[in-house]
Design a protein around this motif. Structure first.
Motif, PDB file in Angstrom:
ATOM      1  N   LYS A 181      -6.052   6.762  -2.296  1.00 46.67           N
ATOM      2  CA  LYS A 181      -5.165   7.722  -1.644  1.00 46.67           C
ATOM      3  C   LYS A 181      -4.083   6.985  -0.854  1.00 46.67           C
ATOM      4  O   LYS A 181      -4.369   6.042  -0.124  1.00 46.67           O
ATOM      5  CB  LYS A 181      -5.955   8.634  -0.713  1.00 46.67           C
ATOM      6  N   LEU A 182      -2.863   7.448  -1.005  1.00 44.88           N
ATOM      7  CA  LEU A 182      -1.738   6.817  -0.328  1.00 44.88           C
ATOM      8  C   LEU A 182      -1.889   6.895   1.191  1.00 44.88           C
ATOM      9  O   LEU A 182      -1.558   5.950   1.906  1.00 44.88           O
ATOM     10  CB  LEU A 182      -0.433   7.475  -0.768  1.00 44.88           C
ATOM     11  N   GLN A 183      -2.404   8.026   1.668  1.00 49.14           N
ATOM     12  CA  GLN A 183      -2.552   8.203   3.117  1.00 49.14           C
ATOM     13  C   GLN A 183      -3.430   7.104   3.707  1.00 49.14           C
ATOM     14  O   GLN A 183      -3.136   6.545   4.762  1.00 49.14           O
ATOM     15  CB  GLN A 183      -3.169   9.577   3.399  1.00 49.14           C
ATOM     16  N   ASP A 184      -4.519   6.770   3.004  1.00 45.47           N
ATOM     17  CA  ASP A 184      -5.424   5.725   3.482  1.00 45.47           C
ATOM     18  C   ASP A 184      -4.729   4.370   3.459  1.00 45.47           C
ATOM     19  O   ASP A 184      -4.897   3.549   4.364  1.00 45.47           O
ATOM     20  CB  ASP A 184      -6.677   5.704   2.598  1.00 45.47           C
ATOM     21  N   THR A 185      -3.930   4.125   2.432  1.00 37.89           N
ATOM     22  CA  THR A 185      -3.214   2.846   2.315  1.00 37.89           C
ATOM     23  C   THR A 185      -2.172   2.698   3.418  1.00 37.89           C
ATOM     24  O   THR A 185      -2.017   1.619   3.998  1.00 37.89           O
ATOM     25  CB  THR A 185      -2.547   2.740   0.930  1.00 37.89           C
ATOM     26  N   VAL A 186      -1.465   3.775   3.712  1.00 40.52           N
ATOM     27  CA  VAL A 186      -0.496   3.745   4.808  1.00 40.52           C
ATOM     28  C   VAL A 186      -1.196   3.401   6.116  1.00 40.52           C
ATOM     29  O   VAL A 186      -0.715   2.585   6.917  1.00 40.52           O
ATOM     30  CB  VAL A 186       0.237   5.098   4.928  1.00 40.52           C
ATOM     31  N   ARG A 187      -2.345   4.021   6.343  1.00 42.07           N
ATOM     32  CA  ARG A 187      -3.102   3.764   7.570  1.00 42.07           C
ATOM     33  C   ARG A 187      -3.500   2.289   7.662  1.00 42.07           C
ATOM     34  O   ARG A 187      -3.451   1.678   8.734  1.00 42.07           O
ATOM     35  CB  ARG A 187      -4.343   4.652   7.605  1.00 42.07           C
ATOM     36  N   ARG A 188      -3.868   1.702   6.552  1.00 40.85           N
ATOM     37  CA  ARG A 188      -4.269   0.293   6.560  1.00 40.85           C
ATOM     38  C   ARG A 188      -3.080  -0.629   6.826  1.00 40.85           C
ATOM     39  O   ARG A 188      -3.211  -1.626   7.526  1.00 40.85           O
ATOM     40  CB  ARG A 188      -4.913  -0.072   5.217  1.00 40.85           C
ATOM     41  N   ILE A 189      -1.933  -0.309   6.234  1.00 41.88           N
ATOM     42  CA  ILE A 189      -0.730  -1.105   6.487  1.00 41.88           C
ATOM     43  C   ILE A 189      -0.399  -1.108   7.972  1.00 41.88           C
ATOM     44  O   ILE A 189      -0.092  -2.151   8.561  1.00 41.88           O
ATOM     45  CB  ILE A 189       0.456  -0.568   5.663  1.00 41.88           C
ATOM     46  N   LEU A 190      -0.490   0.058   8.591  1.00 42.74           N
ATOM     47  CA  LEU A 190      -0.175   0.163  10.013  1.00 42.74           C
ATOM     48  C   LEU A 190      -1.225  -0.537  10.865  1.00 42.74           C
ATOM     49  O   LEU A 190      -0.906  -1.255  11.814  1.00 42.74           O
ATOM     50  CB  LEU A 190      -0.050   1.634  10.408  1.00 42.74           C
ATOM     51  N   LYS A 191      -2.503  -0.331  10.523  1.00 38.73           N
ATOM     52  CA  LYS A 191      -3.591  -0.910  11.325  1.00 38.73           C
ATOM     53  C   LYS A 191      -3.576  -2.437  11.268  1.00 38.73           C
ATOM     54  O   LYS A 191      -3.794  -3.121  12.262  1.00 38.73           O
ATOM     55  CB  LYS A 191      -4.946  -0.389  10.817  1.00 38.73           C
TER      56      LYS A 191
END
Length: 380
Positions: free
Chosen positions: A326-336
């Motif tokens: 899921k893109l949402q999870d990937t975005v969260r990881r990039i930010l984290k």
């Protein structure tokens, strides 16, 4: 694979810790129990391997009633991972991993090969096998705890808040590792957590518990889009319901083509490619396009006087996601993790795409916050 039929646990004084729990878990499923403190989630988990004896009901594993089995024999057939890890401090990592196989009287060669093969799965060097737990970091120790649960090749793994005491980055890494191992090895996992984000990330189905009962058990997407009642809505949190609306979008839909270089190329060729393609990072692949690492401007600058080879200068510790993530999870990881980009690989670890921080900025605003921004602007 695992059936819980009218399972209940009543403590002295009439307190119902688990009240008439019914659940049918298929082979290879990742089930997460989550709920408030005292909801019965850990009691439900620990009844499966009879660490807690049920008051009534049945627990069937492959249609066999485990309440009629010897509890010790049962526990040796089920993997178990807890937050406290529980590694034996006086035993080497090799002996910790092969603890259950030793109790099952496996041959020495088979035990050693199992330990070596498992260590490769979590990218730890073989030299760790002769070290002691105190010589490893907390995250490394928890990896060994996971391997110990896999060592006897049990089909069913129970995990009781295994990553709760770890820092966010280590926890995120181990969540990725566990999900990857579970899918590759086809294990059935029952996992307890108090962290909704962890449940959403890992689960095939989430069972939300309250006062000993399962209030809703469904896929993460269905729970987010159709919470059963007000309690579930409040437990999930309205911010997650809003955030996860675009969760159906996958990395495959927005990833771009990465710039690659092969292992045998020189650093001079890497520099020329960077200049030509106007990028500061190249992803290193072999002849089958399998991702091996990455090389960036910083690594070239620091390594150029020592080596002329991409293979020697590349960083092998590359964080990636699988396609259909899921893109949402990937975005969260990039930010984290404060990453510039995340490569995307397929089931064979072949490089198939790239998600970059810069590439997703506009998309994230439009998808997640766009409507809110428009509403806010309209009220000004």
């Amino acid at each position: 694979m695992l059936k819980l039929e009218h399972l209940s646990k009543v403590y002295r004084g009439g307190k119902k810790a688990v009240d008439d729990l019914n659940l049918d878990i298929k082979k290879g499923e990742f089930i997460v129990f989550i709920g408030t403190s005292g909801s019965g989630k850990t009691t439900a988990l620990r009844m499966i391997n009879r660490m807690i004896e049920p008051t009534s009901g049945k627990i069937l594993i492959n249609d066999e009633d485990v309440t009629k089995k010897n509890p010790v024999t049962l526990r040796r057939s089920i993997g178990y991972v807890i937050q406290q890890i529980g590694l034996m401090p006086h035993m080497t990592i090799r002996d910790n991993i092969t603890l259950v196989p030793r109790l099952l009287k496996w041959e020495k060669d088979k035990k050693n090969k199992t330990a070596e093969d498992l260590l490769k799965l979590v990218n730890l060097p073989e030299s760790y096998l002769d070290m002691f737990p105190s010589q490893l970091s907390g995250g490394q120790q928890q990896r060994i705890g996971v391997l110990r649960a896999l060592a006897a090749n049990q089909d069913l793994i129970l995990m009781d808040e295994p990553f709760g005491a770890l820092d966010p980055i280590t926890r995120d890494t181990l969540q990725d590792l566990m999900k990857d191992l579970q899918q590759r090895l086809g294990k059935t996992v029952v996992f307890v957590t108090h962290d909704m984000d962890e449940a959403l990330k890992l689960a095939d189905r989430i069972c939300i518990m309250h006062d000993g009962q399962v209030i809703q058990c469904d896929t993460p997407d269905n729970i987010l889009s159709n919470p059963a009642n007000q309690f579930v809505k409040e437990f999930i949190g309205s911010h997650r319901l809003v955030q996860e609306k675009p969760s159906a979008k996958l990395v495959d839909e927005v990833m771009i083509t990465p710039v690659t270089i092969s292992l045998e190329k020189s650093l001079d060729e890497a520099i020329r490619t960077m200049v030509q393609k106007r990028v500061d990072t190249l992803f290193v692949v072999d002849g089958q396009n399998i991702l091996k690492g990455f090389i960036d401007v910083e690594s070239i600058t620091s390594e150029r006087h020592r080596t002329q080879s991409v293979a020697d200068a590349m960083d092998k510790d590359v964080f990636y996601v699988k396609n259909e993530t899921k893109l949402q999870d990937t975005v969260r990881r990039i930010l984290k993790r404060n990453l510039k980009n995340i490569p995307v690989v397929d089931a064979d670890h072949k490089l198939v795409g790239l998600i970059t921080r810069a590439h997703i900025v506009d998309m994230v605003y439009d998808t997640i916050w766009g409507d809110e921004d428009i509403e806010e602007q309209s009220t000004i």
